[in-house]
Write an enzyme that holds these catalytic residues in place. Structure first.
Site, PDB file in Angstrom:
ATOM      1  N   GLU A 168       0.830  -1.205   0.000  1.00  0.00           N
ATOM      2  CA  GLU A 168       0.000   0.000   0.000  1.00  0.00           C
ATOM      3  C   GLU A 168       0.864   1.255   0.000  1.00  0.00           C
ATOM      4  OE1 GLU A 168       0.700   1.654   2.957  1.00  0.00           O
ATOM      5  OE2 GLU A 168       1.754  -0.132   3.608  1.00  0.00           O
ATOM      6  N   GLY A 222       5.870  -0.560   5.578  1.00  0.00           N
ATOM      7  CA  GLY A 222       4.713  -0.812   4.718  1.00  0.00           C
ATOM      8  C   GLY A 222       5.161  -1.067   3.290  1.00  0.00           C
ATOM      9  N   GLU A 223       4.351  -0.650   2.329  1.00  0.00           N
ATOM     10  CA  GLU A 223       4.601  -0.801   0.884  1.00  0.00           C
ATOM     11  C   GLU A 223       4.476  -2.242   0.395  1.00  0.00           C
ATOM     12  OE1 GLU A 223       8.350   0.795  -0.369  1.00  0.00           O
ATOM     13  OE2 GLU A 223       7.991   2.783   0.463  1.00  0.00           O
ATOM     14  N   GLY A 224       4.564  -3.213   1.300  1.00  0.00           N
ATOM     15  CA  GLY A 224       4.650  -4.618   0.924  1.00  0.00           C
ATOM     16  C   GLY A 224       6.021  -5.198   1.214  1.00  0.00           C
TER      17      GLY A 224
END
Length: 352
Positions: free
Chosen positions: A178, A320-322
């Site tokens: 995300e 985050g971000e994956g």
């Protein structure tokens, strides 16, 4: 479409889970000597309905959205950073892109609800999908974040994007990611409601809030829950009132993976908030979920406990971000490799 997806999700094979447990205990090593790798490999056998699971094609679905509650001072960064990060994701500069390239994993960025016009983006290295449902959510301390229809469309859009790429790239595993300044705030709100925790138990400093910022964030979430009164038994109501566009889309990705009978590695705090929404829509989805890691956000542990999902990694991450989920990918690959290729004592001709 969402109703069709939800009702057509099937529980992974109990037959193959039983067969995998039997094989796992006979591998050429002391009993269960590889610890949790056995459990991971057994679950993969159950999902793939094979005693020779193999993970070949993977992709990270990075869903993006902005949040009106940022105007309450709940983020350490201005909302314009979301727009700036689009360029980083699309040109292999974001951390998740660097990690994903090392794992030969595609990165797919989707604009579900950013405040910025991304429809004219034309030059980029990674896959990009512009499917904007909202131009950022509303400030949920004053009104619901989205309408019910918008929340449903966010989930549906995330599912459609994911199903399209599962088919297009022949994916056998998907990873959630995300981007969206302020998104730990709606995630904490969702976590508070679904897990029946206090706001204080759920929230942390996000990407670097001061103590004063944490207090503002706490009060904003309390005010939003009191004002909007989300229905604990209605995940669409929770998402629409105190959620986010990208959170809905990630829930759609998780549902799409379960429908396609492939595993999904869920990243950190924001992705797990989406997993709570997906789980409330159909509890069977948790059988397809692998928690990539446990983040530094205090509430993430409570979310994972609610889902009865033990994280693959615990590296004190909070990006985050994956990123955490991508790091966990190789563990799943090796778990599949182990149960597929390590012989049993009998296969190796060793009789004890």
């Amino acid at each position: 479409m969402i109703n069709n997806i939800v009702k057509n999700i099937k529980t992974p094979s109990r037959k193959y889970l039983h067969l995998a447990k039997s094989r796992s205990g006979k591998l050429l090593m002391p009993p269960m000597a590889m610890g949790r790798m056995h459990e991971i490999s057994e679950r993969l056998c159950s999902i793939y309905e094979s005693l020779k699971p193999e993970i070949r094609n993977s992709a990270v679905f990075v869903m993006a959205g902005d949040h009106g509650v940022v105007e309450e001072g709940v983020s350490a960064f201005p909302q314009d950073v979301t727009r700036m990060m689009f360029n980083a994701f699309l040109n292999d500069q974001a951390t998740v892109c660097i990690l994903a390239k090392h794992e030969n994993t595609k990165v797919i960025l989707s604009d579900i609800g950013s405040k910025f016009d991304t429809s004219n983006i034309s030059q980029f290295k990674n896959e990009f999908v512009s499917k904007k449902i909202v131009n950022g959510t509303k400030n949920f301390t004053k009104e619901p974040a989205m309408t019910r229809d918008e929340a449903i469309k966010c989930i549906q859009t995330g599912a459609e994007i994911t199903l399209n790429y599962i088919k297009k790239l022949n994916l056998d595993i998907v990873i959630t990611g995300e981007m969206g300044i302020g998104n730990t705030t709606p995630s904490a709100a969702i976590g508070t409601v679904v897990t029946n925790s206090t706001v204080e138990e759920m929230i942390g400093k996000g990407t670097g809030l001061s103590e004063e910022g944490v207090l503002r964030k706490t009060e904003a979430i309390k005010k939003a829950i009191s004002l909007n009164n989300p229905d604990l038994n209605n995940p669409i109501d929770i998402l629409s009132k105190v959620g986010g566009a990208e959170i809905g889309a990630i829930a759609g990705t998780i549902l799409a993976a379960a429908l396609s009978k492939i595993p999904v590695i869920v990243d950190g705090f924001i992705s797990t908030a989406a997993a709570l929404i997906a789980y409330k829509l159909n509890p069977d989805v948790k059988e397809y979920i692998f928690a990539g890691h446990c983040s530094e956000e205090p509430g993430h542990k409570k979310m994972l406990e609610f889902l009865q999902s033990e994280p693959v990694l615990n590296l004190n991450m909070r990006l985050g971000e994956g990123t955490g989920a991508v790091l966990a990918l190789n563990i799943l690959k090796q778990a599949a490799n182990m149960i597929s290729n390590v012989p049993t004592f009998e296969e190796a001709g060793i009789i004890l």
